[in-house]
Design a protein around this motif. Structure first.
Motif, PDB file in Angstrom:
ATOM      1  N   ARG A 107       0.826  -1.216   0.000  1.00  0.00           N
ATOM      2  CA  ARG A 107       0.000   0.000   0.000  1.00  0.00           C
ATOM      3  C   ARG A 107       0.853   1.257   0.000  1.00  0.00           C
ATOM      4  NH1 ARG A 107      -3.179  -2.897   3.679  1.00  0.00           N
ATOM      5  NH2 ARG A 107      -2.154  -1.872   5.427  1.00  0.00           N
ATOM      6  N   SER A 108       1.998   1.211   0.642  1.00  0.00           N
ATOM      7  CA  SER A 108       2.859   2.386   0.777  1.00  0.00           C
ATOM      8  C   SER A 108       3.617   2.740  -0.486  1.00  0.00           C
ATOM      9  CB  SER A 108       3.872   2.177   1.905  1.00  0.00           C
ATOM     10  OG  SER A 108       3.218   2.020   3.127  1.00  0.00           O
ATOM     11  N   ILE A 109       3.868   1.749  -1.343  1.00  0.00           N
ATOM     12  CA  ILE A 109       4.721   1.966  -2.513  1.00  0.00           C
ATOM     13  C   ILE A 109       3.878   1.848  -3.773  1.00  0.00           C
ATOM     14  CG2 ILE A 109       6.781   1.211  -3.733  1.00  0.00           C
ATOM     15  CD1 ILE A 109       7.721   0.035  -1.018  1.00  0.00           C
ATOM     16  N   THR A 110       3.415   2.965  -4.240  1.00  0.00           N
ATOM     17  CA  THR A 110       2.571   3.021  -5.430  1.00  0.00           C
ATOM     18  C   THR A 110       3.342   2.544  -6.654  1.00  0.00           C
ATOM     19  OG1 THR A 110       1.427   4.912  -4.492  1.00  0.00           O
ATOM     20  CG2 THR A 110       1.134   4.530  -6.845  1.00  0.00           C
ATOM     21  N   GLY A 111       2.736   1.615  -7.394  1.00  0.00           N
ATOM     22  CA  GLY A 111       3.315   1.176  -8.657  1.00  0.00           C
ATOM     23  C   GLY A 111       4.133  -0.093  -8.600  1.00  0.00           C
ATOM     24  N   ILE A 112       4.415  -0.620  -7.419  1.00  0.00           N
ATOM     25  CA  ILE A 112       5.204  -1.850  -7.341  1.00  0.00           C
ATOM     26  C   ILE A 112       4.268  -3.052  -7.478  1.00  0.00           C
ATOM     27  CG2 ILE A 112       5.163  -2.056  -4.814  1.00  0.00           C
ATOM     28  CD1 ILE A 112       8.125  -3.007  -5.031  1.00  0.00           C
ATOM     29  N   SER A 113       4.673  -4.015  -8.284  1.00  0.00           N
ATOM     30  CA  SER A 113       3.860  -5.222  -8.464  1.00  0.00           C
ATOM     31  C   SER A 113       4.152  -6.207  -7.334  1.00  0.00           C
ATOM     32  CB  SER A 113       4.177  -5.878  -9.807  1.00  0.00           C
ATOM     33  OG  SER A 113       5.494  -6.412  -9.796  1.00  0.00           O
ATOM     34  N   ASP A 114       3.253  -7.158  -7.157  1.00  0.00           N
ATOM     35  CA  ASP A 114       3.453  -8.186  -6.132  1.00  0.00           C
ATOM     36  C   ASP A 114       4.737  -8.967  -6.369  1.00  0.00           C
ATOM     37  OD1 ASP A 114       1.160  -7.701  -4.575  1.00  0.00           O
ATOM     38  OD2 ASP A 114      -0.082  -8.915  -5.902  1.00  0.00           O
ATOM     39  N   SER A 115       4.979  -9.357  -7.620  1.00  0.00           N
ATOM     40  CA  SER A 115       6.181 -10.149  -7.895  1.00  0.00           C
ATOM     41  C   SER A 115       7.449  -9.329  -7.666  1.00  0.00           C
ATOM     42  CB  SER A 115       6.146 -10.712  -9.318  1.00  0.00           C
ATOM     43  OG  SER A 115       6.123  -9.681 -10.270  1.00  0.00           O
ATOM     44  N   MET A 116       7.437  -8.047  -8.015  1.00  0.00           N
ATOM     45  CA  MET A 116       8.604  -7.196  -7.802  1.00  0.00           C
ATOM     46  C   MET A 116       8.835  -6.965  -6.320  1.00  0.00           C
ATOM     47  SD  MET A 116      11.155  -5.661  -9.130  1.00  0.00           S
ATOM     48  CE  MET A 116      10.785  -5.520 -10.871  1.00  0.00           C
ATOM     49  N   LEU A 117       7.758  -6.732  -5.565  1.00  0.00           N
ATOM     50  CA  LEU A 117       7.895  -6.542  -4.124  1.00  0.00           C
ATOM     51  C   LEU A 117       8.495  -7.785  -3.481  1.00  0.00           C
ATOM     52  CD1 LEU A 117       7.523  -4.971  -1.518  1.00  0.00           C
ATOM     53  CD2 LEU A 117       5.119  -5.690  -1.505  1.00  0.00           C
ATOM     54  N   SER A 118       7.984  -8.929  -3.848  1.00  0.00           N
ATOM     55  CA  SER A 118       8.507 -10.186  -3.310  1.00  0.00           C
ATOM     56  C   SER A 118       9.979 -10.376  -3.666  1.00  0.00           C
ATOM     57  CB  SER A 118       7.673 -11.354  -3.844  1.00  0.00           C
ATOM     58  OG  SER A 118       8.159 -12.566  -3.347  1.00  0.00           O
ATOM     59  N   ASP A 119      10.324 -10.084  -4.919  1.00  0.00           N
ATOM     60  CA  ASP A 119      11.709 -10.221  -5.382  1.00  0.00           C
ATOM     61  C   ASP A 119      12.637  -9.272  -4.628  1.00  0.00           C
ATOM     62  OD1 ASP A 119      13.758 -11.180  -7.329  1.00  0.00           O
ATOM     63  OD2 ASP A 119      13.701  -9.068  -7.968  1.00  0.00           O
ATOM     64  N   ARG A 120      12.242  -8.018  -4.496  1.00  0.00           N
ATOM     65  CA  ARG A 120      13.088  -7.035  -3.818  1.00  0.00           C
ATOM     66  C   ARG A 120      13.225  -7.342  -2.329  1.00  0.00           C
ATOM     67  NH1 ARG A 120      15.060  -6.422  -8.303  1.00  0.00           N
ATOM     68  NH2 ARG A 120      14.740  -4.516  -9.473  1.00  0.00           N
ATOM     69  N   LEU A 121      12.149  -7.799  -1.695  1.00  0.00           N
ATOM     70  CA  LEU A 121      12.254  -8.186  -0.285  1.00  0.00           C
ATOM     71  C   LEU A 121      13.234  -9.339  -0.117  1.00  0.00           C
ATOM     72  CD1 LEU A 121       8.509  -7.907   0.810  1.00  0.00           C
ATOM     73  CD2 LEU A 121      10.405  -6.444   1.567  1.00  0.00           C
ATOM     74  N   SER A 122      13.210 -10.287  -1.046  1.00  0.00           N
ATOM     75  CA  SER A 122      14.164 -11.404  -0.999  1.00  0.00           C
ATOM     76  C   SER A 122      15.594 -10.906  -1.165  1.00  0.00           C
ATOM     77  CB  SER A 122      13.848 -12.431  -2.088  1.00  0.00           C
ATOM     78  OG  SER A 122      12.611 -13.043  -1.835  1.00  0.00           O
ATOM     79  N   GLN A 123      15.819  -9.987  -2.104  1.00  0.00           N
ATOM     80  CA  GLN A 123      17.163  -9.443  -2.325  1.00  0.00           C
ATOM     81  C   GLN A 123      17.668  -8.675  -1.104  1.00  0.00           C
ATOM     82  OE1 GLN A 123      17.163  -7.031  -5.847  1.00  0.00           O
ATOM     83  NE2 GLN A 123      17.177  -8.796  -7.214  1.00  0.00           N
ATOM     84  N   LEU A 124      16.808  -7.863  -0.532  1.00  0.00           N
ATOM     85  CA  LEU A 124      17.212  -7.097   0.646  1.00  0.00           C
ATOM     86  C   LEU A 124      17.476  -8.010   1.833  1.00  0.00           C
ATOM     87  CD1 LEU A 124      14.745  -4.111   0.232  1.00  0.00           C
ATOM     88  CD2 LEU A 124      17.235  -4.013  -0.002  1.00  0.00           C
ATOM     89  N   GLY A 125      16.710  -9.089   1.926  1.00  0.00           N
ATOM     90  CA  GLY A 125      16.953 -10.074   2.981  1.00  0.00           C
ATOM     91  C   GLY A 125      18.266 -10.810   2.770  1.00  0.00           C
ATOM     92  N   ALA A 126      18.542 -11.200   1.525  1.00  0.00           N
ATOM     93  CA  ALA A 126      19.794 -11.897   1.206  1.00  0.00           C
ATOM     94  C   ALA A 126      21.001 -11.005   1.469  1.00  0.00           C
ATOM     95  CB  ALA A 126      19.786 -12.367  -0.244  1.00  0.00           C
ATOM     96  N   ALA A 127      20.826  -9.689   1.332  1.00  0.00           N
ATOM     97  CA  ALA A 127      21.904  -8.738   1.593  1.00  0.00           C
ATOM     98  C   ALA A 127      21.990  -8.381   3.083  1.00  0.00           C
ATOM     99  CB  ALA A 127      21.696  -7.469   0.767  1.00  0.00           C
ATOM    100  N   ASP A 128      21.147  -9.001   3.902  1.00  0.00           N
ATOM    101  CA  ASP A 128      21.099  -8.776   5.345  1.00  0.00           C
ATOM    102  C   ASP A 128      20.774  -7.326   5.706  1.00  0.00           C
ATOM    103  OD1 ASP A 128      21.168  -9.739   8.000  1.00  0.00           O
ATOM    104  OD2 ASP A 128      23.207  -8.976   8.262  1.00  0.00           O
ATOM    105  N   LEU A 129      19.916  -6.700   4.896  1.00  0.00           N
ATOM    106  CA  LEU A 129      19.473  -5.338   5.198  1.00  0.00           C
ATOM    107  C   LEU A 129      18.091  -5.327   5.844  1.00  0.00           C
ATOM    108  CD1 LEU A 129      20.730  -3.507   2.014  1.00  0.00           C
ATOM    109  CD2 LEU A 129      21.768  -3.531   4.287  1.00  0.00           C
ATOM    110  N   ILE A 130      17.301  -6.361   5.564  1.00  0.00           N
ATOM    111  CA  ILE A 130      16.000  -6.503   6.220  1.00  0.00           C
ATOM    112  C   ILE A 130      15.866  -7.924   6.735  1.00  0.00           C
ATOM    113  CG2 ILE A 130      14.879  -4.734   4.806  1.00  0.00           C
ATOM    114  CD1 ILE A 130      13.394  -7.056   3.385  1.00  0.00           C
TER     115      ILE A 130
END
Length: 113
Positions: free
Chosen positions: A50-73
């Motif tokens: 809801r907070s990030i206008t324009g992001i798709s579900d698949s992109m959000l999931s992908d970016r969350l995975s990347q940020l997690g793999a980088a130990d940022l989230i």
């Protein structure tokens, strides 16, 4: 007369390798925005969506995975009931907060809306 730069002169001005890596990672669409959104505190997937206008579900999931793999989230599961999943910044992600705040202030002062 044409002035030629030697290869050594060019190398002296080379971008710092760490800064290059940082911008390559944070410059990926949505990575910086997601980190900035989590500056306000932990959030669920639905809150982030809801907070990030324009992001798709698949992109959000992908970016969350990347940020997690980088130990940022970190993805945290609360067994509930009801079961809930939240995302929050790790200490490494929190270490980015001063830089993100400075970038935000710079953008406010120097980039047109």
């Amino acid at each position: 007369m044409q002035v030629r730069r030697s290869r050594d002169a060019h190398d002296e001005r080379a971008c710092d390798a760490a800064l290059k890596r940082a911008f390559e990672f944070l410059g990926k669409r949505w990575n910086g925005v997601l980190l900035g959104t989590l500056m306000e505190g932990p959030a669920s997937y639905a809150e982030l969506k809801r907070s990030i206008t324009g992001i798709s579900d698949s992109m959000l999931s992908d970016r969350l995975s990347q940020l997690g793999a980088a130990d940022l989230i970190q993805r945290v599961i609360d067994a509930g009931p009801p079961v809930a999943v939240i995302y929050r910044l790790t200490p490494a992600g929190q270490a980015l907060l001063p830089a993100l705040r400075e970038l935000s202030a710079w953008a406010e002062d120097n980039l047109a809306p």
